[in-house]
Design a protein around this motif. Structure first.
Motif, PDB file in Angstrom:
ATOM      1  N   PRO A  24      -5.199 -24.381 -40.837  1.00 57.99           N
ATOM      2  CA  PRO A  24      -5.073 -23.023 -40.292  1.00 57.99           C
ATOM      3  C   PRO A  24      -3.638 -22.498 -40.257  1.00 57.99           C
ATOM      4  O   PRO A  24      -3.422 -21.282 -40.189  1.00 57.99           O
ATOM      5  N   LEU A  25      -2.661 -23.410 -40.307  1.00 56.11           N
ATOM      6  CA  LEU A  25      -1.258 -22.986 -40.227  1.00 56.11           C
ATOM      7  C   LEU A  25      -0.635 -22.728 -41.599  1.00 56.11           C
ATOM      8  O   LEU A  25       0.254 -21.884 -41.725  1.00 56.11           O
ATOM      9  N   VAL A  26      -1.067 -23.456 -42.619  1.00 51.61           N
ATOM     10  CA  VAL A  26      -0.464 -23.308 -43.945  1.00 51.61           C
ATOM     11  C   VAL A  26      -0.808 -21.936 -44.515  1.00 51.61           C
ATOM     12  O   VAL A  26      -1.974 -21.573 -44.666  1.00 51.61           O
ATOM     13  N   GLY A  27       0.217 -21.141 -44.797  1.00 49.65           N
ATOM     14  CA  GLY A  27       0.030 -19.778 -45.287  1.00 49.65           C
ATOM     15  C   GLY A  27      -0.009 -18.730 -44.200  1.00 49.65           C
ATOM     16  O   GLY A  27       0.019 -17.528 -44.499  1.00 49.65           O
ATOM     17  N   ALA A  28      -0.079 -19.160 -42.946  1.00 46.42           N
ATOM     18  CA  ALA A  28      -0.062 -18.205 -41.838  1.00 46.42           C
ATOM     19  C   ALA A  28       1.330 -17.589 -41.708  1.00 46.42           C
ATOM     20  O   ALA A  28       2.327 -18.176 -42.129  1.00 46.42           O
ATOM     21  N   SER A  29       1.404 -16.409 -41.131  1.00 47.42           N
ATOM     22  CA  SER A  29       2.695 -15.734 -41.002  1.00 47.42           C
ATOM     23  C   SER A  29       2.844 -15.129 -39.622  1.00 47.42           C
ATOM     24  O   SER A  29       1.857 -14.930 -38.891  1.00 47.42           O
ATOM     25  N   PHE A  30       4.082 -14.850 -39.264  1.00 48.13           N
ATOM     26  CA  PHE A  30       4.367 -14.190 -37.991  1.00 48.13           C
ATOM     27  C   PHE A  30       5.664 -13.405 -38.127  1.00 48.13           C
ATOM     28  O   PHE A  30       6.490 -13.682 -39.003  1.00 48.13           O
ATOM     29  N   GLU A  31       5.824 -12.434 -37.246  1.00 47.90           N
ATOM     30  CA  GLU A  31       7.011 -11.574 -37.276  1.00 47.90           C
ATOM     31  C   GLU A  31       8.054 -12.086 -36.296  1.00 47.90           C
ATOM     32  O   GLU A  31       7.738 -12.478 -35.180  1.00 47.90           O
ATOM     33  N   VAL A  32       9.298 -12.102 -36.744  1.00 50.60           N
ATOM     34  CA  VAL A  32      10.423 -12.504 -35.907  1.00 50.60           C
ATOM     35  C   VAL A  32      11.253 -11.261 -35.595  1.00 50.60           C
ATOM     36  O   VAL A  32      11.759 -10.600 -36.502  1.00 50.60           O
ATOM     37  N   LYS A  33      11.378 -10.944 -34.317  1.00 50.84           N
ATOM     38  CA  LYS A  33      12.134  -9.761 -33.890  1.00 50.84           C
ATOM     39  C   LYS A  33      13.614 -10.057 -33.695  1.00 50.84           C
ATOM     40  O   LYS A  33      14.448  -9.157 -33.777  1.00 50.84           O
ATOM     41  N   SER A  34      13.931 -11.321 -33.408  1.00 52.61           N
ATOM     42  CA  SER A  34      15.317 -11.777 -33.283  1.00 52.61           C
ATOM     43  C   SER A  34      15.279 -13.290 -33.328  1.00 52.61           C
ATOM     44  O   SER A  34      14.220 -13.913 -33.168  1.00 52.61           O
ATOM     45  N   VAL A  35      16.416 -13.922 -33.523  1.00 54.61           N
ATOM     46  CA  VAL A  35      16.431 -15.379 -33.591  1.00 54.61           C
ATOM     47  C   VAL A  35      15.994 -15.981 -32.266  1.00 54.61           C
ATOM     48  O   VAL A  35      15.389 -17.063 -32.219  1.00 54.61           O
ATOM     49  N   ASP A  36      16.251 -15.292 -31.165  1.00 51.93           N
ATOM     50  CA  ASP A  36      15.845 -15.802 -29.856  1.00 51.93           C
ATOM     51  C   ASP A  36      14.355 -15.628 -29.606  1.00 51.93           C
ATOM     52  O   ASP A  36      13.834 -16.161 -28.616  1.00 51.93           O
ATOM     53  N   HIS A  37      13.680 -14.915 -30.487  1.00 48.57           N
ATOM     54  CA  HIS A  37      12.249 -14.686 -30.351  1.00 48.57           C
ATOM     55  C   HIS A  37      11.420 -15.718 -31.107  1.00 48.57           C
ATOM     56  O   HIS A  37      10.192 -15.773 -30.959  1.00 48.57           O
ATOM     57  N   ILE A  38      12.064 -16.576 -31.903  1.00 45.15           N
ATOM     58  CA  ILE A  38      11.322 -17.497 -32.758  1.00 45.15           C
ATOM     59  C   ILE A  38      10.435 -18.436 -31.947  1.00 45.15           C
ATOM     60  O   ILE A  38       9.266 -18.651 -32.294  1.00 45.15           O
ATOM     61  N   ALA A  39      10.957 -19.018 -30.881  1.00 48.20           N
ATOM     62  CA  ALA A  39      10.159 -19.966 -30.097  1.00 48.20           C
ATOM     63  C   ALA A  39       8.885 -19.311 -29.575  1.00 48.20           C
ATOM     64  O   ALA A  39       7.794 -19.886 -29.661  1.00 48.20           O
ATOM     65  N   ASP A  40       9.007 -18.101 -29.043  1.00 43.53           N
ATOM     66  CA  ASP A  40       7.822 -17.396 -28.543  1.00 43.53           C
ATOM     67  C   ASP A  40       6.855 -17.088 -29.679  1.00 43.53           C
ATOM     68  O   ASP A  40       5.630 -17.185 -29.515  1.00 43.53           O
ATOM     69  N   ALA A  41       7.396 -16.721 -30.846  1.00 43.87           N
ATOM     70  CA  ALA A  41       6.539 -16.406 -31.987  1.00 43.87           C
ATOM     71  C   ALA A  41       5.786 -17.645 -32.461  1.00 43.87           C
ATOM     72  O   ALA A  41       4.609 -17.573 -32.827  1.00 43.87           O
ATOM     73  N   VAL A  42       6.460 -18.795 -32.448  1.00 39.51           N
ATOM     74  CA  VAL A  42       5.795 -20.040 -32.838  1.00 39.51           C
ATOM     75  C   VAL A  42       4.703 -20.388 -31.837  1.00 39.51           C
ATOM     76  O   VAL A  42       3.596 -20.803 -32.212  1.00 39.51           O
ATOM     77  N   ARG A  43       4.971 -20.209 -30.557  1.00 42.41           N
ATOM     78  CA  ARG A  43       3.944 -20.471 -29.536  1.00 42.41           C
ATOM     79  C   ARG A  43       2.726 -19.581 -29.756  1.00 42.41           C
ATOM     80  O   ARG A  43       1.586 -20.034 -29.652  1.00 42.41           O
ATOM     81  N   GLU A  44       2.971 -18.314 -30.030  1.00 43.30           N
ATOM     82  CA  GLU A  44       1.861 -17.382 -30.261  1.00 43.30           C
ATOM     83  C   GLU A  44       1.060 -17.802 -31.496  1.00 43.30           C
ATOM     84  O   GLU A  44      -0.174 -17.732 -31.505  1.00 43.30           O
ATOM     85  N   LEU A  45       1.758 -18.226 -32.545  1.00 46.10           N
ATOM     86  CA  LEU A  45       1.073 -18.662 -33.758  1.00 46.10           C
ATOM     87  C   LEU A  45       0.199 -19.882 -33.481  1.00 46.10           C
ATOM     88  O   LEU A  45      -0.975 -19.922 -33.871  1.00 46.10           O
ATOM     89  N   LEU A  46       0.757 -20.876 -32.789  1.00 49.19           N
ATOM     90  CA  LEU A  46      -0.011 -22.077 -32.491  1.00 49.19           C
ATOM     91  C   LEU A  46      -1.198 -21.760 -31.591  1.00 49.19           C
ATOM     92  O   LEU A  46      -2.293 -22.313 -31.758  1.00 49.19           O
ATOM     93  N   GLY A  47      -0.986 -20.864 -30.628  1.00 51.03           N
ATOM     94  CA  GLY A  47      -2.074 -20.497 -29.734  1.00 51.03           C
ATOM     95  C   GLY A  47      -3.213 -19.798 -30.439  1.00 51.03           C
ATOM     96  O   GLY A  47      -4.381 -19.970 -30.081  1.00 51.03           O
ATOM     97  N   SER A  48      -2.885 -18.999 -31.474  1.00 54.55           N
ATOM     98  CA  SER A  48      -3.927 -18.256 -32.182  1.00 54.55           C
ATOM     99  C   SER A  48      -4.625 -19.103 -33.238  1.00 54.55           C
ATOM    100  O   SER A  48      -5.835 -18.960 -33.460  1.00 54.55           O
ATOM    101  N   LYS A  49      -3.889 -20.002 -33.883  1.00 56.35           N
ATOM    102  CA  LYS A  49      -4.466 -20.808 -34.963  1.00 56.35           C
ATOM    103  C   LYS A  49      -5.041 -22.139 -34.484  1.00 56.35           C
ATOM    104  O   LYS A  49      -5.956 -22.685 -35.120  1.00 56.35           O
ATOM    105  N   LEU A  50      -4.493 -22.666 -33.393  1.00 61.98           N
ATOM    106  CA  LEU A  50      -4.955 -23.944 -32.848  1.00 61.98           C
ATOM    107  C   LEU A  50      -5.261 -23.753 -31.365  1.00 61.98           C
ATOM    108  O   LEU A  50      -4.579 -24.316 -30.502  1.00 61.98           O
ATOM    109  N   PRO A  51      -6.246 -22.952 -31.023  1.00 58.29           N
ATOM    110  CA  PRO A  51      -6.513 -22.621 -29.614  1.00 58.29           C
ATOM    111  C   PRO A  51      -6.952 -23.839 -28.801  1.00 58.29           C
ATOM    112  O   PRO A  51      -7.518 -24.794 -29.338  1.00 58.29           O
TER     113      PRO A  51
END
Length: 215
Positions: free
Chosen positions: A92-119
């Motif tokens: 579910p993660l390979v090929g998935a994408s997410f938007e980065v608003k700033s470098v400090d936002h990456i951790a939150d974006a990764v959490r959101e991705l994991l939460g949506s793909k691996l609930p």
């Protein structure tokens, strides 16, 4: 990136099931890194298994054969170590994408991705993704993952992603560097979209499957 640099991004080793005060989610023990196993690989299970058990059981692809897969981290690994590495791509993660608003936002974006793909799984995600991202547009990290009940081993999830940005002409080392070589860090234009190129569930930390070498 050196093993020591990667290790700095990880929490101190925890016993499986142990929690830290003030952190509501369980933190699993992280598995060893390859350099820790060069003298003795017997800490890894030799139980034959085509699929892991646990919450990722139905989310992974065929087991990766470390003996037939290139990885900069495994160039000096022994035959015994390679045969004991249990690793699977997390589909579910390979090929998935997410938007980065700033470098400090990456951790939150990764959490959101994991939460949506691996609930249903509580993930610990480290906060500092700055260096490789600002230099190369790379999101690369490892985090403790649910242990594999088939072997009782601690497991990790390695993520590698690349920002999709247009090429810049001129004497630049990467699309993220908008200044000539030697004049400091890049000025990155946000937001940017990151695509996950590799996601690996494994019984070692940073196996490096599908991750190109970078400094």
């Amino acid at each position: 990136m050196s093993d020591n640099d990667l290790r700095k991004s990880l929490p101190k080793r925890l016993e499986t099931g142990q929690t830290l005060s003030g952190l509501p989610n369980p933190l699993w023990a992280e598995p060893p890194m390859t350099w820790e196993l060069r003298e003795d690989a017997s800490v890894l299970s030799d139980i034959p298994q085509q699929r892991p058990q646990g919450p990722l059981q139905g989310l992974v692809g065929p087991r990766i054969d470390a003996r037939e897969t290139d990885s900069e981290k495994l160039e000096e690994a022994s035959e015994e170590l390679l045969s004991r590495i249990a690793a699977w791509p997390v589909l579910p993660l390979v090929g998935a994408s997410f938007e980065v608003k700033s470098v400090d936002h990456i951790a939150d974006a990764v959490r959101e991705l994991l939460g949506s793909k691996l609930p249903g799984i509580d993930w610990w995600v480290h906060e500092d993704w700055r260096g490789p991202f600002e230099k190369y547009g790379i999101v690369h990290g490892s985090m403790p993952a649910p242990p594999n009940p088939a072997t009782g081993e601690p497991m990790a999830l390695e993520l590698y992603g690349k920002a999709e940005v247009p090429r810049i002409s001129g004497p630049m080392r990467s699309p993220f560097e908008s200044r000539p070589r030697g004049e400091g860090q890049a000025a990155v234009r946000y937001p940017v979209r990151v695509v996950i190129r590799a996601a690996t569930y494994a019984n070692i930390t940073f196996p490096g499957f599908g991750v190109p070498f970078y400094m």
